[in-house]
Motif scaffolding. Structure first.
Motif, PDB file in Angstrom:
ATOM      1  N   ALA A 166       0.830  -0.950   0.014  1.00 33.81           N
ATOM      2  CA  ALA A 166       0.037  -0.215  -0.056  1.00 33.81           C
ATOM      3  C   ALA A 166       0.971   1.147   0.076  1.00 33.81           C
ATOM      4  O   ALA A 166       1.896   0.755   0.534  1.00 33.81           O
ATOM      5  CB  ALA A 166      -0.615  -0.144   0.590  1.00 33.81           C
ATOM      6  N   LEU A 167       0.155   2.562  -0.869  1.00 22.79           N
ATOM      7  CA  LEU A 167       1.613   3.469  -0.546  1.00 22.79           C
ATOM      8  C   LEU A 167       1.686   3.674   1.059  1.00 22.79           C
ATOM      9  O   LEU A 167       2.543   4.163   1.527  1.00 22.79           O
ATOM     10  CB  LEU A 167       0.436   4.599  -1.176  1.00 22.79           C
ATOM     11  N   GLY A 168       0.068   3.612   1.695  1.00 19.75           N
ATOM     12  CA  GLY A 168       0.781   4.124   3.413  1.00 19.75           C
ATOM     13  C   GLY A 168       2.456   3.570   3.340  1.00 19.75           C
ATOM     14  O   GLY A 168       3.396   3.719   4.026  1.00 19.75           O
ATOM     15  N   GLU A 169       2.815   2.229   3.387  1.00 22.32           N
ATOM     16  CA  GLU A 169       3.458   1.496   3.489  1.00 22.32           C
ATOM     17  C   GLU A 169       4.262   2.002   3.086  1.00 22.32           C
ATOM     18  O   GLU A 169       5.677   1.620   3.181  1.00 22.32           O
ATOM     19  CB  GLU A 169       2.892  -0.147   3.457  1.00 22.32           C
ATOM     20  N   ARG A 170       4.573   2.086   1.887  1.00 22.50           N
ATOM     21  CA  ARG A 170       6.191   2.304   0.758  1.00 22.50           C
ATOM     22  C   ARG A 170       6.382   4.222   1.456  1.00 22.50           C
ATOM     23  O   ARG A 170       7.804   4.181   1.221  1.00 22.50           O
ATOM     24  CB  ARG A 170       5.400   2.463  -0.376  1.00 22.50           C
ATOM     25  N   LEU A 171       5.513   4.407   2.102  1.00 17.93           N
ATOM     26  CA  LEU A 171       5.811   6.369   2.075  1.00 17.93           C
ATOM     27  C   LEU A 171       6.277   5.805   3.813  1.00 17.93           C
ATOM     28  O   LEU A 171       8.004   6.677   3.698  1.00 17.93           O
ATOM     29  CB  LEU A 171       4.896   6.865   2.597  1.00 17.93           C
ATOM     30  N   ILE A 172       6.541   5.614   4.728  1.00 20.12           N
ATOM     31  CA  ILE A 172       6.747   5.134   5.817  1.00 20.12           C
ATOM     32  C   ILE A 172       7.952   4.151   5.536  1.00 20.12           C
ATOM     33  O   ILE A 172       9.048   4.480   6.391  1.00 20.12           O
ATOM     34  CB  ILE A 172       5.760   3.620   7.054  1.00 20.12           C
ATOM     35  N   GLU A 173       8.411   3.378   4.474  1.00 21.71           N
ATOM     36  CA  GLU A 173       9.450   2.197   4.803  1.00 21.71           C
ATOM     37  C   GLU A 173      10.194   3.852   3.628  1.00 21.71           C
ATOM     38  O   GLU A 173      11.875   4.085   4.117  1.00 21.71           O
ATOM     39  CB  GLU A 173       9.868   1.368   3.502  1.00 21.71           C
ATOM     40  N   GLU A 174      10.202   4.809   3.088  1.00 19.77           N
ATOM     41  CA  GLU A 174      10.653   6.020   2.568  1.00 19.77           C
ATOM     42  C   GLU A 174      11.542   6.462   3.259  1.00 19.77           C
ATOM     43  O   GLU A 174      11.885   6.956   4.168  1.00 19.77           O
ATOM     44  CB  GLU A 174       9.782   6.231   1.570  1.00 19.77           C
ATOM     45  N   ALA A 175      10.596   7.130   4.574  1.00 20.32           N
ATOM     46  CA  ALA A 175      10.515   8.085   5.380  1.00 20.32           C
ATOM     47  C   ALA A 175      12.293   7.209   6.756  1.00 20.32           C
ATOM     48  O   ALA A 175      13.253   7.918   6.961  1.00 20.32           O
ATOM     49  CB  ALA A 175       9.349   8.194   6.546  1.00 20.32           C
ATOM     50  N   ARG A 176      12.152   6.174   6.916  1.00 20.08           N
ATOM     51  CA  ARG A 176      12.369   5.400   7.836  1.00 20.08           C
ATOM     52  C   ARG A 176      14.051   5.005   6.135  1.00 20.08           C
ATOM     53  O   ARG A 176      14.932   5.658   8.167  1.00 20.08           O
ATOM     54  CB  ARG A 176      12.693   3.878   7.801  1.00 20.08           C
ATOM     55  N   LEU A 177      13.819   5.105   5.674  1.00 20.72           N
ATOM     56  CA  LEU A 177      15.818   4.689   5.203  1.00 20.72           C
ATOM     57  C   LEU A 177      15.780   6.499   4.546  1.00 20.72           C
ATOM     58  O   LEU A 177      17.116   6.179   5.365  1.00 20.72           O
ATOM     59  CB  LEU A 177      14.687   4.889   3.598  1.00 20.72           C
ATOM     60  N   ALA A 178      15.606   7.092   4.963  1.00 19.59           N
ATOM     61  CA  ALA A 178      16.159   8.533   4.751  1.00 19.59           C
ATOM     62  C   ALA A 178      16.575   8.595   6.232  1.00 19.59           C
ATOM     63  O   ALA A 178      16.866   9.943   6.006  1.00 19.59           O
ATOM     64  CB  ALA A 178      14.523   9.686   4.528  1.00 19.59           C
ATOM     65  N   ARG A 179      15.822   8.840   7.092  1.00 24.77           N
ATOM     66  CA  ARG A 179      16.107   8.921   7.941  1.00 24.77           C
ATOM     67  C   ARG A 179      17.400   7.960   8.144  1.00 24.77           C
ATOM     68  O   ARG A 179      18.277   8.686   9.397  1.00 24.77           O
ATOM     69  CB  ARG A 179      15.096   8.913   9.514  1.00 24.77           C
ATOM     70  N   GLU A 180      17.078   7.012   8.450  1.00 23.99           N
ATOM     71  CA  GLU A 180      18.685   6.047   8.660  1.00 23.99           C
ATOM     72  C   GLU A 180      20.287   6.278   7.624  1.00 23.99           C
ATOM     73  O   GLU A 180      21.239   6.998   8.495  1.00 23.99           O
ATOM     74  CB  GLU A 180      18.651   5.090   7.887  1.00 23.99           C
ATOM     75  N   LYS A 181      20.059   7.078   6.485  1.00 25.11           N
ATOM     76  CA  LYS A 181      21.418   7.506   5.584  1.00 25.11           C
ATOM     77  C   LYS A 181      21.201   8.820   6.322  1.00 25.11           C
ATOM     78  O   LYS A 181      21.881   9.702   6.333  1.00 25.11           O
ATOM     79  CB  LYS A 181      20.602   7.987   4.476  1.00 25.11           C
ATOM     80  N   SER A 182      19.882   9.809   6.980  1.00 29.04           N
ATOM     81  CA  SER A 182      20.416  11.401   7.358  1.00 29.04           C
ATOM     82  C   SER A 182      21.037  11.227   9.147  1.00 29.04           C
ATOM     83  O   SER A 182      22.009  12.205   9.474  1.00 29.04           O
ATOM     84  CB  SER A 182      19.011  11.904   7.667  1.00 29.04           C
ATOM     85  N   GLY A 183      21.206   9.884   9.265  1.00 22.89           N
ATOM     86  CA  GLY A 183      22.139   9.538  10.602  1.00 22.89           C
ATOM     87  C   GLY A 183      23.616   9.563  10.327  1.00 22.89           C
ATOM     88  O   GLY A 183      24.347   9.545  11.317  1.00 22.89           O
ATOM     89  N   GLN A 184      24.321   8.926   9.340  1.00 26.40           N
ATOM     90  CA  GLN A 184      25.048   9.255   9.022  1.00 26.40           C
ATOM     91  C   GLN A 184      25.780   9.909   8.369  1.00 26.40           C
ATOM     92  O   GLN A 184      27.094  10.308   8.260  1.00 26.40           O
ATOM     93  CB  GLN A 184      25.608   8.147   8.128  1.00 26.40           C
TER      94      GLN A 184
END
Length: 70
Positions: free
Chosen positions: A11-29
């Motif tokens: 679902a769109l919501g699931e894909r968006l939540i995953e995108e947000a998680r990955l962006a936060r992981e990358k920003s933490g580095q």
């Protein structure tokens, strides 16, 4: 010309939540205060907001506006 179409597996919501998680992981580095980190955090916030809007729009409690005389 024929368009290439495919069915989404999540679902769109699931894909968006995953995108947000990955962006936060990358920003933490990245070091604090860099433009790239701020852009990733902005992208994560936007994805979260969009996921919440999608959840609201697809919720069963959402009712269409009532027009006319009632």
């Amino acid at each position: 010309m024929k368009r290439h179409r495919f069915k989404q597996d999540r679902a769109l919501g699931e894909r968006l939540i995953e995108e947000a998680r990955l962006a936060r992981e990358k920003s933490g580095q990245l070091p604090a205060g860099t433009a790239e980190r701020e852009e990733l955090l902005k992208k994560a916030r936007e994805a979260d907001i969009t996921a919440h809007i999608d959840e609201w729009l697809t919720s069963p409690g959402l009712q269409p506006p009532k027009w006319g005389a009632e």
